[in-house]
Design a protein around this motif. Structure first.
Motif, PDB file in Angstrom:
ATOM      1  N   LEU A 261    -123.138  -6.876   0.198  1.00 32.55           N
ATOM      2  CA  LEU A 261    -121.848  -6.247   0.477  1.00 32.55           C
ATOM      3  C   LEU A 261    -120.888  -6.384  -0.701  1.00 32.55           C
ATOM      4  O   LEU A 261    -119.939  -5.606  -0.826  1.00 32.55           O
ATOM      5  N   SER A 501    -117.655 -15.555   2.554  1.00 31.86           N
ATOM      6  CA  SER A 501    -117.752 -14.460   3.515  1.00 31.86           C
ATOM      7  C   SER A 501    -116.942 -14.774   4.768  1.00 31.86           C
ATOM      8  O   SER A 501    -116.795 -15.935   5.162  1.00 31.86           O
ATOM      9  N   ARG A 504    -116.809 -13.079  10.756  1.00 29.55           N
ATOM     10  CA  ARG A 504    -117.224 -11.875  11.479  1.00 29.55           C
ATOM     11  C   ARG A 504    -117.838 -10.890  10.489  1.00 29.55           C
ATOM     12  O   ARG A 504    -117.200 -10.493   9.511  1.00 29.55           O
ATOM     13  N   ARG A 505    -119.067 -10.478  10.762  1.00 25.02           N
ATOM     14  CA  ARG A 505    -119.767  -9.570   9.855  1.00 25.02           C
ATOM     15  C   ARG A 505    -119.062  -8.225   9.766  1.00 25.02           C
ATOM     16  O   ARG A 505    -119.053  -7.592   8.700  1.00 25.02           O
ATOM     17  N   SER A 506    -118.477  -7.782  10.861  1.00 22.18           N
ATOM     18  CA  SER A 506    -117.793  -6.493  10.840  1.00 22.18           C
ATOM     19  C   SER A 506    -116.648  -6.493   9.832  1.00 22.18           C
ATOM     20  O   SER A 506    -116.380  -5.481   9.175  1.00 22.18           O
ATOM     21  N   THR A 507    -115.982  -7.618   9.679  1.00 20.95           N
ATOM     22  CA  THR A 507    -114.908  -7.720   8.695  1.00 20.95           C
ATOM     23  C   THR A 507    -115.447  -7.551   7.281  1.00 20.95           C
ATOM     24  O   THR A 507    -114.858  -6.858   6.442  1.00 20.95           O
ATOM     25  N   ASN A 508    -116.590  -8.176   7.002  1.00 21.43           N
ATOM     26  CA  ASN A 508    -117.219  -8.041   5.686  1.00 21.43           C
ATOM     27  C   ASN A 508    -117.617  -6.596   5.402  1.00 21.43           C
ATOM     28  O   ASN A 508    -117.436  -6.090   4.282  1.00 21.43           O
ATOM     29  N   VAL A 509    -118.167  -5.931   6.404  1.00 20.86           N
ATOM     30  CA  VAL A 509    -118.614  -4.547   6.224  1.00 20.86           C
ATOM     31  C   VAL A 509    -117.423  -3.634   5.944  1.00 20.86           C
ATOM     32  O   VAL A 509    -117.452  -2.796   5.035  1.00 20.86           O
ATOM     33  N   VAL A 510    -116.340  -3.794   6.725  1.00 23.90           N
ATOM     34  CA  VAL A 510    -115.150  -2.961   6.523  1.00 23.90           C
ATOM     35  C   VAL A 510    -114.569  -3.191   5.137  1.00 23.90           C
ATOM     36  O   VAL A 510    -114.187  -2.236   4.431  1.00 23.90           O
TER      37      VAL A 510
END
Length: 668
Positions: A261, A501, A504-510
């Motif tokens: 990411l 990181s 929350r993975r969604s935060t990383n993706v956004v």
């Protein structure tokens, strides 16, 4: 406990000896068979290109896919053109040699192993990580940006795509001559008309690489219209190769390989620079060789960031190959890329103190010395053949770029490269991140060298011309493209050490998607205008405006080519008239000779006579008379509708007989 002592050492030597013996026979057999298939044209073009891609992926120079592709691709880009430096006394398929060597290595490695066959084959497959998905994605993006070149459909459409870029005619001529005669023009000696070849002083590494690729797609290529189509297809393939290798080098850096990411926006910036602005303008303007030089320079610098506690010979060889590619595509960029040769040897003192590693260090220095001599050969030739004052005073057609992104990259690059060890050390300790940061600090000299040489050239141009000019603009854009890969890569490495990181993975993706979107806008709003190579109505550096028609111009050139089989065009010139003409008549005559691989210094002297606009038969008549009277035996080619009026206007039966044409199309 394993057995140790003289007996075990003898067993190890015996095992190695048996493996070498087992690998000796299959390797040359596989290489020979491959060479015969490729050189003889027995493989379809897609299959030949797939074999080359397989060699890049499977030859085990590294364990990971990205690193392996970066190393093998760099060696291909830098070493393949060297095969064209001499004119072999017998026909040689240079592409066949490249692929044969690769498959020979694979065959030898497979046969030397004592493991079961399935296990041997699986051992050749590289380790794949999620970040490696960027590599084929970038390849597809590069192919899409070059679509009209990669799939022109006909020689006419290919020529229409090339005509707006004035410099395309020179680069196509060099490619065409290399394929026609089997070597660069420097190795050919005199041309068949007794004079030297045009552009003989120009480094031809890019053109040799395109010629190598073309031997895979069309082994029996000869001068003529089909060569134009082959050229655009193979230039597109080289663009895809160059960007794939650069992206592979970026995502192979361990800090980015572990954080896909983070690697996504890091890779997005150079991809945008090379495929949008300024890269796409350079390709459309006819500077694909310069584009490749910038990609190779950037690759050399990024390859040198890979952390090693000891010198790695393959890393050094790949960096050296990239420097050779830069020198023989656009030599001034070597100034920016050369610090990679220092960084890739870091830490030199540790490697020298390790006696077990000292032989490897000497080998690495030897490889780098050979690369340095090759680079020196190009630089010496440049100073011998090109007047330094012409670099300051030269003018030419080129689409510039906004300087703000480049200045921002310089400012960030100076800071992030110099401060990288201090920023990384508190979190990374003495691990690989710190080694990468230390190499980045060495590469601060690349940024400084680029600023220095650009500033020096700008000052000289302001003194002489009162404004910046052609070579400064090219050097500045090459420097910008190089920094577009180096600076975000170092920033990404520092980021992985400083920022953890989110939970929350969604935060990383956004965050990654937002950063990637921002990176694509760094060099200008995308898309703000049509992609240059897609724009069929682009006027380009050849000044093809509304009053001209690229389609009619291409039809005229290809029609004239049909009148001149063999080497007759050495003593013929194409005179385009009226709506079939360009802003200056020499341009289409230059294309006529380039398609037939017959542009020499004697031909160039005649081209200078045609540096005027020919609007009708009345203005064409004195030019035709001057050409025909200056050189006995010369013929002039014109379109069918002009042959009668031009013959009448010359007023001499002898001159009139030397005006020729091609067959007019049948009425519908």
């Amino acid at each position: 406990m394993p057995a140790v002592g003289p007996a075990s050492l003898a067993d190890d030597r015996g095992t190695r000896r048996r493996r070498v013996v087992r690998g000796i026979l299959p390797a040359p057999i596989a290489a020979g068979l491959t060479y015969v298939l490729v050189a003889g044209g027995h493989l379809p073009a897609p299959v030949s290109l797939a074999v080359l891609a397989g060699v890049l992926v499977l030859v085990p120079t590294a364990t990971g896919l990205s690193r392996r592709t970066a190393l093998n691709g760099s060696l291909l880009i830098g070493c393949a053109p060297v095969l064209w430096w001499i004119r072999w006394p017998f026909p040689v398929s240079h592409a066949g040699l490249v692929v044969a060597v690769g498959l020979g290595i694979l065959a030898g490695r497979i046969s030397a192993s004592e493991a079961p066959v399935g296990q041997r084959l699986r051992a050749l497959l590289p380790a794949v990580r999620p970040v490696d998905a960027l590599i084929p994605g970038v390849g597809v993006a590069a192919l899409a940006s070059m679509w009209t070149w990669a799939f022109p459909g006909s020689a006419h459409r290919a020529l229409v795509a090339l005509l707006p870029g004035l410099d395309n005619v020179a680069h196509f001529h060099m490619f065409s001559t290399i394929r026609a005669y089997g070597a660069t023009t420097q190795a050919l000696g005199s041309a068949p008309d007794g004079s030297s070849w045009a552009f003989n002083e120009y480094p031809q590494g890019f053109h040799s690489l395109v010629a190598t690729v073309s031997e895979l797609t069309d082994p029996a290529l000869r001068p003529g219209p089909h060569a134009v189509q082959t050229y655009t297809e193979c230039v597109a393939a080289v663009v895809v190769l160059g960007l794939v290798v650069l992206t592979s080098a970026i995502v192979s850096v361990p800090a980015l390989r572990a954080r896909p990411l983070v690697a996504l926006p890091v890779a997005a910036l150079p991809v945008t620079a090379f495929l949008w602005k300024p890269g796409q303008n350079l390709l459309a303007d006819g500077f694909a060789n310069f584009w490749l030089a910038a990609a190779a320079a950037a690759t050399a610098l990024v390859l040198a960031l890979y952390p090693r506690t000891r010198v790695a010979v393959l890393d050094v060889a790949a960096v050296g190959a990239c420097l050779v590619a830069v020198a023989y595509a656009w030599a001034p960029l070597v100034v920016v890329a050369s610090p990679a040769a220092i960084a890739v040897l870091h830490p030199l003192r540790v490697s020298w103190r390790d006696r077990a590693n000292r032989n490897r260090l000497w080998l690495a220095v030897g490889v780098l010395s050979v690369s340095g001599l090759a680079v020196l050969r190009a630089v010496v030739g440049l100073f011998r053949d090109v007047d330094v004052s012409s670099v300051v005073d030269a003018s030419g057609g080129i689409h510039g770029a906004n300087g703000a992104p480049a200045l921002a990259l310089v400012a960030v690059g100076l800071y992030i490269c110099a401060a990288a060890p201090a920023l990384v050390r508190p979190r990374a300790g003495a691990g690989g991140l710190l080694l990468t940061a230390q190499r980045a600090r060495v590469l601060t000299t690349a940024v400084v060298a680029g600023v220095a040489v650009c500033s020096l050239l700008l000052v000289e141009q302001l003194r002489s011309l009162g404004d910046s000019s052609y070579y400064f603009m090219k050097l500045f854009m090459g420097f910008e493209l190089t920094l577009a890969a180096l600076v975000p890569t170092v920033c990404g490495v520092v980021f992985t050490a400083v920022v953890t990181s989110a939970r929350r993975r969604s935060t990383n993706v956004v965050a990654a998607v937002a950063a990637t979107a921002a990176a694509t806008q760094f060099f200008g709003h995308f898309p703000a205008s049509p992609v240059p190579t897609f724009d069929a109505h682009r006027y380009g550096t050849a000044a093809i405006g509304r009053q001209y028609s690229s389609a009619r111009m291409a039809s005229g050139v290809l029609g004239a080519v049909d009148t001149s089989p063999g080497q007759e065009s050495f003593r013929r010139d194409y005179l385009s008239i009226g709506r079939d003409s360009a802003s200056e008549d020499f341009y289409l005559d230059a294309w006529y000779h380039a398609v037939l691989a017959t542009e020499t210094m004697r031909v160039s002297a005649r081209l200078n006579i045609l540096r005027v606009r020919v609007t009708d038969v009345e203005s064409a008549t004195p030019l035709a008379r001057r050409l025909l009277t200056q050189q006995a035996g010369l013929e002039v080619v014109v379109a069918p509708r002009f042959v009668g009026p031009l013959r009448d206007g010359l007023g001499s039966p002898d001159l009139a007989r030397r005006v020729v044409t091609w067959a007019a199309p049948a009425p519908r």
